[in-house]
Motif scaffolding. Structure first.
Motif, PDB file in Angstrom:
ATOM      1  N   ARG A 136      -1.037  20.288  -4.758  1.00 44.10           N
ATOM      2  CA  ARG A 136       0.241  20.220  -4.583  1.00 44.10           C
ATOM      3  C   ARG A 136       0.861  19.912  -3.117  1.00 44.10           C
ATOM      4  NH1 ARG A 136       4.655  24.741  -6.283  1.00 44.10           N
ATOM      5  NH2 ARG A 136       3.805  25.832  -4.416  1.00 44.10           N
ATOM      6  N   ALA A 137       0.194  20.835  -2.251  1.00 46.20           N
ATOM      7  CA  ALA A 137       0.451  20.515  -0.884  1.00 46.20           C
ATOM      8  C   ALA A 137       0.103  19.078  -0.438  1.00 46.20           C
ATOM      9  CB  ALA A 137      -0.259  21.468   0.002  1.00 46.20           C
ATOM     10  N   LEU A 138      -1.016  18.621  -0.843  1.00 49.41           N
ATOM     11  CA  LEU A 138      -1.691  17.301  -0.468  1.00 49.41           C
ATOM     12  C   LEU A 138      -0.694  16.351  -1.117  1.00 49.41           C
ATOM     13  CD1 LEU A 138      -3.465  15.242   0.573  1.00 49.41           C
ATOM     14  CD2 LEU A 138      -4.954  15.413  -1.581  1.00 49.41           C
ATOM     15  N   VAL A 139      -0.270  16.403  -2.359  1.00 53.83           N
ATOM     16  CA  VAL A 139       0.859  15.441  -2.750  1.00 53.83           C
ATOM     17  C   VAL A 139       1.914  15.363  -2.097  1.00 53.83           C
ATOM     18  CG1 VAL A 139       2.186  14.989  -4.879  1.00 53.83           C
ATOM     19  CG2 VAL A 139      -0.407  15.536  -5.485  1.00 53.83           C
ATOM     20  N   GLU A 140       2.695  16.507  -1.966  1.00 51.32           N
ATOM     21  CA  GLU A 140       3.823  16.559  -1.166  1.00 51.32           C
ATOM     22  C   GLU A 140       3.607  15.858   0.305  1.00 51.32           C
ATOM     23  OE1 GLU A 140       6.665  17.479  -2.105  1.00 51.32           O
ATOM     24  OE2 GLU A 140       5.993  18.158  -3.948  1.00 51.32           O
ATOM     25  N   GLU A 195       0.973  -1.240   0.003  1.00 56.04           N
ATOM     26  CA  GLU A 195      -0.020  -0.062   0.029  1.00 56.04           C
ATOM     27  C   GLU A 195       0.943   1.186  -0.050  1.00 56.04           C
ATOM     28  OE1 GLU A 195      -2.531  -0.259   3.371  1.00 56.04           O
ATOM     29  OE2 GLU A 195      -3.860  -1.830   2.350  1.00 56.04           O
ATOM     30  N   ARG A 196       2.094   1.467   0.768  1.00 57.26           N
ATOM     31  CA  ARG A 196       3.068   2.420   0.824  1.00 57.26           C
ATOM     32  C   ARG A 196       3.564   2.698  -0.492  1.00 57.26           C
ATOM     33  NH1 ARG A 196       7.893   3.936   0.626  1.00 57.26           N
ATOM     34  NH2 ARG A 196       8.396   1.572   0.347  1.00 57.26           N
ATOM     35  N   ARG A 197       3.917   1.729  -1.223  1.00 63.15           N
ATOM     36  CA  ARG A 197       4.460   1.861  -2.662  1.00 63.15           C
ATOM     37  C   ARG A 197       3.465   2.282  -3.557  1.00 63.15           C
ATOM     38  NH1 ARG A 197       6.995  -3.310  -1.453  1.00 63.15           N
ATOM     39  NH2 ARG A 197       5.633  -4.306  -2.800  1.00 63.15           N
ATOM     40  N   VAL A 198       2.149   1.601  -3.456  1.00 57.50           N
ATOM     41  CA  VAL A 198       1.202   2.364  -4.461  1.00 57.50           C
ATOM     42  C   VAL A 198       0.955   3.863  -4.020  1.00 57.50           C
ATOM     43  CG1 VAL A 198      -1.326   2.010  -5.031  1.00 57.50           C
ATOM     44  CG2 VAL A 198       0.004   0.011  -4.847  1.00 57.50           C
ATOM     45  N   THR A 199       0.835   3.937  -2.874  1.00 57.91           N
ATOM     46  CA  THR A 199       0.431   5.459  -2.500  1.00 57.91           C
ATOM     47  C   THR A 199       1.487   6.365  -2.906  1.00 57.91           C
ATOM     48  OG1 THR A 199      -0.780   4.809  -0.442  1.00 57.91           O
ATOM     49  CG2 THR A 199      -0.112   7.004  -0.563  1.00 57.91           C
ATOM     50  N   ALA A 200       2.823   5.964  -2.809  1.00 55.60           N
ATOM     51  CA  ALA A 200       3.918   6.730  -3.221  1.00 55.60           C
ATOM     52  C   ALA A 200       4.016   6.844  -4.587  1.00 55.60           C
ATOM     53  CB  ALA A 200       5.369   6.003  -2.476  1.00 55.60           C
ATOM     54  N   ASP A 201       3.995   5.913  -5.352  1.00 56.16           N
ATOM     55  CA  ASP A 201       3.712   5.959  -6.856  1.00 56.16           C
ATOM     56  C   ASP A 201       2.751   6.865  -7.312  1.00 56.16           C
ATOM     57  OD1 ASP A 201       5.895   4.102  -6.736  1.00 56.16           O
ATOM     58  OD2 ASP A 201       4.627   2.178  -7.302  1.00 56.16           O
ATOM     59  N   ILE A 202       1.698   6.650  -6.962  1.00 52.27           N
ATOM     60  CA  ILE A 202       0.706   7.565  -7.155  1.00 52.27           C
ATOM     61  C   ILE A 202       0.802   9.064  -6.960  1.00 52.27           C
ATOM     62  CG2 ILE A 202      -2.032   8.417  -6.800  1.00 52.27           C
ATOM     63  CD1 ILE A 202      -2.499   5.362  -6.156  1.00 52.27           C
ATOM     64  N   ALA A 203       1.378   9.279  -5.671  1.00 48.38           N
ATOM     65  CA  ALA A 203       1.786  10.715  -5.400  1.00 48.38           C
ATOM     66  C   ALA A 203       2.984  11.192  -6.289  1.00 48.38           C
ATOM     67  CB  ALA A 203       2.043  10.890  -4.065  1.00 48.38           C
ATOM     68  N   HIS A 204       3.625  10.500  -6.505  1.00 48.32           N
ATOM     69  CA  HIS A 204       4.830  10.802  -7.515  1.00 48.32           C
ATOM     70  C   HIS A 204       4.380  11.276  -8.922  1.00 48.32           C
ATOM     71  CE1 HIS A 204       9.227  11.276  -8.642  1.00 48.32           C
ATOM     72  NE2 HIS A 204       8.805  10.230  -9.635  1.00 48.32           N
ATOM     73  N   GLU A 205       3.604  10.193  -9.357  1.00 47.13           N
ATOM     74  CA  GLU A 205       3.069  10.349 -10.718  1.00 47.13           C
ATOM     75  C   GLU A 205       2.131  11.778 -10.610  1.00 47.13           C
ATOM     76  OE1 GLU A 205       3.822   8.868 -13.503  1.00 47.13           O
ATOM     77  OE2 GLU A 205       5.163   7.579 -12.220  1.00 47.13           O
ATOM     78  N   LEU A 206       1.458  12.051  -9.749  1.00 45.56           N
ATOM     79  CA  LEU A 206       0.690  13.242  -9.681  1.00 45.56           C
ATOM     80  C   LEU A 206       1.560  14.499  -9.647  1.00 45.56           C
ATOM     81  CD1 LEU A 206      -2.382  12.190  -7.444  1.00 45.56           C
ATOM     82  CD2 LEU A 206      -2.361  12.620 -10.087  1.00 45.56           C
ATOM     83  N   ARG A 207       2.775  14.162  -9.077  1.00 45.19           N
ATOM     84  CA  ARG A 207       3.502  15.530  -8.898  1.00 45.19           C
ATOM     85  C   ARG A 207       3.794  16.628  -9.940  1.00 45.19           C
ATOM     86  NH1 ARG A 207       9.259  15.115  -5.852  1.00 45.19           N
ATOM     87  NH2 ARG A 207       8.121  15.213  -4.066  1.00 45.19           N
ATOM     88  N   THR A 208       4.191  15.677 -11.110  1.00 44.32           N
ATOM     89  CA  THR A 208       4.388  16.475 -12.515  1.00 44.32           C
ATOM     90  C   THR A 208       3.307  17.257 -12.827  1.00 44.32           C
ATOM     91  OG1 THR A 208       6.603  15.035 -12.902  1.00 44.32           O
ATOM     92  CG2 THR A 208       5.374  16.302 -14.743  1.00 44.32           C
ATOM     93  N   PRO A 209       2.323  16.300 -13.150  1.00 44.43           N
ATOM     94  CA  PRO A 209       0.978  17.048 -13.618  1.00 44.43           C
ATOM     95  C   PRO A 209       0.631  18.264 -13.039  1.00 44.43           C
ATOM     96  CG  PRO A 209       0.317  14.960 -12.959  1.00 44.43           C
ATOM     97  CD  PRO A 209       1.850  14.945 -13.044  1.00 44.43           C
ATOM     98  N   VAL A 210       0.745  18.083 -11.529  1.00 39.66           N
ATOM     99  CA  VAL A 210       0.165  19.134 -10.365  1.00 39.66           C
ATOM    100  C   VAL A 210       0.886  20.326 -10.596  1.00 39.66           C
ATOM    101  CG1 VAL A 210      -0.387  19.617  -8.068  1.00 39.66           C
ATOM    102  CG2 VAL A 210      -1.134  17.434  -8.940  1.00 39.66           C
ATOM    103  N   THR A 211       2.152  19.993 -10.768  1.00 39.19           N
ATOM    104  CA  THR A 211       3.195  21.218 -10.922  1.00 39.19           C
ATOM    105  C   THR A 211       2.923  21.968 -12.294  1.00 39.19           C
ATOM    106  OG1 THR A 211       5.001  19.851  -9.494  1.00 39.19           O
ATOM    107  CG2 THR A 211       5.651  21.917 -10.832  1.00 39.19           C
ATOM    108  N   GLY A 212       2.748  21.339 -13.094  1.00 42.52           N
ATOM    109  CA  GLY A 212       2.419  22.041 -14.490  1.00 42.52           C
ATOM    110  C   GLY A 212       1.112  22.475 -14.504  1.00 42.52           C
ATOM    111  N   LEU A 213       0.279  22.082 -13.692  1.00 50.29           N
ATOM    112  CA  LEU A 213      -1.425  22.839 -13.467  1.00 50.29           C
ATOM    113  C   LEU A 213      -1.206  23.732 -12.819  1.00 50.29           C
ATOM    114  CD1 LEU A 213      -4.300  22.612 -13.936  1.00 50.29           C
ATOM    115  CD2 LEU A 213      -4.440  21.282 -11.791  1.00 50.29           C
TER     116      LEU A 213
END
Length: 437
Positions: free
Chosen positions: A256-260, A214-232
């Protein structure tokens, strides 16, 4: 109504059970031995008494006078024995009065129709029976005490193994993945404790694997969201000024704060974070950080002390506690520094009961009396950062003057950070945190 419960250790339960069984066995054996010995002695006394009266009868028939104790036609002779003698048969009889010792009677018929009888008390044999009873009592008590001591030894060994298993299970529950209950139990003898330890180890391994997945899935999802959220967020900053742009920027910054925060929680859960230690004056450090983040808060330094800790992580903990007080509490907010202890108190409705019982939980913001924005990650991150520092973070409510039994009666929430006497090493070795009494 609260139910009364009586708690005791397994060693004393086993000792009591063995002592009770030993007591029942020795009592039963003592009764059997006592009854058998008394019956045997009475039978022997009957035979001796009958031999005596037969010898006296031969002397009387030879014309000699009966000796003292032997009587002809004794009126005190028991009726049953008299009838037996008059019918021409010899016999014995045991007469047991309500008080006193038993009497052994013997009677034989004479040729002239008279009955010669002899009786004596069971005095010497009774003394032997009393001595035997005394020896049985002493032996019984010795057997019970020895059984209880043996039960304490056996129960103590089982109790020690169970306590070791419980302590190891507690360490597993507190997040130590390297602990194995079976290794902690040890010992040469294999019993049900080993089966329990292996079951707990298997359960801990399964839970650890699930949590890690679960931690890996959460970290992977958050990591994948970081780039599009930063672009947004970057794209939103290029929009023309106006109310819609402010709303988009506000939501983009919140995302972005939530992803971090999610990434930080995932790193803390992986137990790979290490503290970068520096020596600093705790009171001065806390005062500067509180003044920068919440100028309206009151800082009281009771006793300052030099501590070895990670200032970045300590600032993160302090910032999250202040943000939580500002979001869910009410002013005034007070920060106290006393040696290695930092307290942050607000005067709001207090922490929810679930948090006090179970500790911080991600994505749980509390009950309706502390409702508001946020995702419930602030206190979770603060607790995780405190764990990296080898510190401990506790939470409690301050009772209102009217009492704390009614809803809404809390007069504030208090978060307490206990820094350890010895900071953790850079390899992740944590000291034992001793809390004051």
């Amino acid at each position: 109504m609260r139910r009364f419960t009586f708690r005791t250790g397994i060693r004393w339960k086993i000792a009591s059970a063995i002592a009770a069984v030993a007591a029942l066995v020795v009592v039963a054996l003592s009764l059997v031995v006592h009854s058998g010995a008394r019956t045997s002695m009475l039978d022997s006394a009957r035979e001796v008494q009958l031999d005596r009266v037969q010898f006296i009868a031969r002397n009387v028939e030879a014309g000699r006078k009966p000796p003292m104790g032997a009587k002809l036609n004794d009126p005190d002779l028991p009726a049953e024995l008299r009838e037996k003698a008059k019918s021409g048969r010899r016999g014995t009889y045991i007469q047991e009065p309500r008080r006193g010792l038993p009497e052994v009677w013997a009677a034989v018929p004479l040729g002239n129709g008279q009955v010669l009888s002899l009786h004596t008390t069971f005095k010497d044999s009774a003394k032997l029976v009393r001595d035997l009873d005394r020896a049985l009592v002493v032996g019984s008590m010795t057997a019970v005490v020895a059984g209880a001591a043996f039960g304490v030894l056996i129960g103590g060994q089982i109790s020690r193994r169970l306590r070791k298993a419980a302590a190891a299970a507690q360490r597993v529950a507190h997040g130590d993945p390297d602990v194995r209950v079976r290794d902690a139990v040890g010992g040469v003898v294999r019993d049900e404790t080993d089966d329990l330890a292996r079951a707990v180890d298997a359960m801990a391994d399964a839970l650890q694997q699930r949590l890690e997945a679960e931690r890996r899935v959460t970290a992977d999802i958050a990591h994948e969201l970081r780039t599009p959220v930063t672009g947004l967020l970057t794209a939103a900053e290029l929009l023309p000024p106006g109310r819609p742009t402010e709303l988009v920027l506000d939501r983009a910054r919140a995302m972005r704060a939530l992803v971090e925060d999610v990434l930080e929680v995932a790193r803390l859960d992986s137990a790979s974070e290490r503290a970068e230690l520096q020596d600093l004056a705790l009171g001065e450090f806390v005062g500067r950080r509180v003044a920068a983040q919440m100028p309206e808060a009151t800082v009281r330094i009771v006793a300052d002390e030099i501590v070895s800790t990670d200032p970045r992580r300590l600032e993160r903990i302090l910032g999250n506690l202040l943000a939580n007080a500002a979001r869910y509490g009410r002013p005034p907010v007070q920060v106290d520094v006393e040696g290695r202890v930092v307290r942050v108190r607000d005067h709001g409705p207090g922490f929810p009961e679930a948090l006090l019982r179970e500790g911080p939980s991600r994505f749980r913001t509390g009950s309706t009396d502390r409702a508001g924005g946020g995702h419930g990650l602030g206190l979770t991150i603060a607790e995780g950062q405190a764990r990296v520092l080898g510190a401990r973070l506790t939470f409690r409510n301050v009772a209102a003057p009217g009492g704390s039994d009614q809803e809404g009666s809390a007069a504030g929430a208090v978060a307490v950070l206990w820094l350890p006497e010895h900071a953790p090493t850079t390899t992740g070795s944590f000291p034992i945190v001793r809390l004051p009494e």
